[in-house]
Design an enzyme around this catalytic site. Sequence first.
Site, PDB file in Angstrom:
ATOM      1  N   GLU A   1       5.576   5.348   4.519  1.00 48.06           N
ATOM      2  CA  GLU A   1       5.132   6.027   5.744  1.00 48.06           C
ATOM      3  C   GLU A   1       5.189   5.108   6.965  1.00 48.06           C
ATOM      4  OE1 GLU A   1       3.255   5.320   3.104  1.00 48.06           O
ATOM      5  OE2 GLU A   1       1.182   4.755   3.623  1.00 48.06           O
TER       6      GLU A   1
ATOM      7  N   HIS B   1       4.566   1.537   0.882  1.00 44.90           N
ATOM      8  CA  HIS B   1       4.043   2.489   1.870  1.00 44.90           C
ATOM      9  C   HIS B   1       5.194   2.912   2.780  1.00 44.90           C
ATOM     10  CE1 HIS B   1      -0.300   2.227   1.183  1.00 44.90           C
ATOM     11  NE2 HIS B   1      -0.101   0.951   0.907  1.00 44.90           N
TER      12      HIS B   1
ATOM     13  N   CYS C   1       1.582   4.040  -3.208  1.00 43.31           N
ATOM     14  CA  CYS C   1       0.805   2.856  -3.548  1.00 43.31           C
ATOM     15  C   CYS C   1      -0.253   3.183  -4.618  1.00 43.31           C
ATOM     16  CB  CYS C   1       0.199   2.254  -2.286  1.00 43.31           C
ATOM     17  SG  CYS C   1      -0.233   0.525  -2.511  1.00 43.31           S
TER      18      CYS C   1
HETATM   19  N1  GLN Z   1      -6.020  -0.510  -4.507  1.00 45.77           N
HETATM   20  C1  GLN Z   1      -4.652  -0.679  -4.887  1.00 45.77           C
HETATM   21  C2  GLN Z   1      -4.234  -2.132  -4.883  1.00 45.77           C
HETATM   22  O1  GLN Z   1      -4.861  -2.943  -4.243  1.00 45.77           O
HETATM   23  C3  GLN Z   1      -3.730   0.148  -4.006  1.00 45.77           C
HETATM   24  C4  GLN Z   1      -3.723  -0.282  -2.574  1.00 45.77           C
HETATM   25  C5  GLN Z   1      -3.124   0.736  -1.650  1.00 45.77           C
HETATM   26  O2  GLN Z   1      -3.017   1.907  -1.977  1.00 45.77           O
HETATM   27  N2  GLN Z   1      -2.741   0.327  -0.466  1.00 45.77           N
HETATM   28  O3  GLN Z   1      -3.273  -2.491  -5.488  1.00 45.77           O
END
Ligand code: GLN
Length: 549
Positions: free
Chosen positions: A528, A526, A389
């Site tokens: 995970e 994500h 992410c």
């Molecule tokens: N801050 C970034 C976004 O909002 C990544 C978010 C995250 O890593 N879950 O896109």
Amino acid sequence: MSEKTKYIFVIGGVMSSVGKGITTASIGKTLQSKGYSVCMVKCDMYVNVDAGTIRPTEHGEVFVGEDGIEADQDLGNYERFTGIASTRDNYITTGQIYKTVIEKERNLEYGGEDVEVVPDIPNEIIRRIKEASVKNNSEITIIEIGGTVGEYQNLLFLEAARMMHLESPGSVVFILVSYIPIPKTVGEMKTKPTQYAARSLNSAGIQADFVLARAEKHLDEKRKEKLSIFCNVPIENIISAPDVDSIYEVPLNFEKEDLANKILKKVNLTPRKTNLKEWRELVEKIKSIKNQIKIAVVGKYFATGDFVLSDSYISVIEAIKHACWANNVNPDLTWVNSKQFENDLNSVKTLSQYDAIIVPGGFGSRGIEGIINAIKYARENNIPFLGLCFGMQLAVVEFARNICGLEANSTEINKNTKNPVIDVLPEQKQVLENSRYGATMRLGAYPAILKQGTKIYELYKNFDLIKDNKIFERHRHRYEMNPKFINTLEEKGAIFSGYHLRKDGTKLMEFIELPKHKFFVATQAHPEFKSNPLNPSPLFYGLVKSCLG
Ligand code: GLN
């Protein structure tokens, strides 16, 4: 269906952090292994509608369900143990309950009556628990009540549990998960705090059917007798739950104590089978592994005061373990605070001691330049790298800066950057302008179309997860790869190996890889969240495998 469903309430005593979530997940696992369909529900006492707006250092990781619910991290435990994907059915908060009751009242659904805290609030909790059971075809629903008995905040959830028992005594079981300390100066197990917890539960109108005694060691007969007499629980239902090396051993310990069969008996059911073979083999395998690899997780949410709070990344940690075990190694994890790479550029060289580097999700601008330095180091020195992410977004920024020569950034970090390689979608701009932060990110599972011939395609293919060229992973972010820069990065050798196709035809980049690197992979998702010990995530698996040559 719901008439026949049995309900098991798991309630904490004495103190928090004794592993109530793992206990609940393990009860779910063992009942499932007896041939019953289960559903797990977490009741969080906070007024927050979901966990999405709570700082991770405050409440641990925000776990994302299939349908985009931002939930307590315990849903991750449930999912890792039972393999059942979580949705908003599995998560109830005080905020959700009050919100619904107040909306109903505004719609005149209480027909002019007073709306009362009791019974109307517990009734709504009961409605939600039953709804979750019906929707998930659950024969046994296990409800974990957050917090500890005796605190004011979870009283209405206990009230709901009491009322369900009153309605159908033969279908409801109460399990008190308590802690038995062994004070150093005394050297003996003390049961008194648990006796008090059982009494506090009595004063909420609930008699525990089981006491699950969490402790450093096994309970001896003497302590069992004491707990039995003073908690008013038959001695065979005092269950010993000592500390274990791996949380995945807990279901096997419960099986030794015959807990699942005792619970079934209590609600007049019999086991249909026992199937913990695969799980048992997994635990044996974990115990037999000797080799280690060193993994650095570079980020910024790790420190609270003098302590490292790895709870904020619990799913990442577990996904690393699952992938390592599948490769017959153990992880040696180090939390590296990116801040240190900002003040002293040379210190980034300390990363050379690691076999792999992971940059997990995150928000905001603090510590970012340090993370970008770490990614640069991984890329230039051929160290296996996985970005998750925010990790992918920062890998894009690093590549744009150092390979494409752009003065680039994400607009999350610098609104006025010359080259916004990571930016918000137009609809997200409005959300931010109106400060509508709750549940408005891109949340939950989305399909991604994978490019054949890429490393990422091969990894998902080996796990048999590609259907019609597509895979599904869960998301939680506002910012995206800016499509204007895709060509620039691709011309310099980056490959976008998968994208999500929106109804309006826009493509959102979901994966990036560098083909010449040993393993440089990052994803907007994500992965995970979907990893479990029997089914590791392909990307984590690939990362670990690449370290082993
Ligand atoms: N801050 C970034 C976004 O909002 C990544 C978010 C995250 O890593 N879950 O896109």
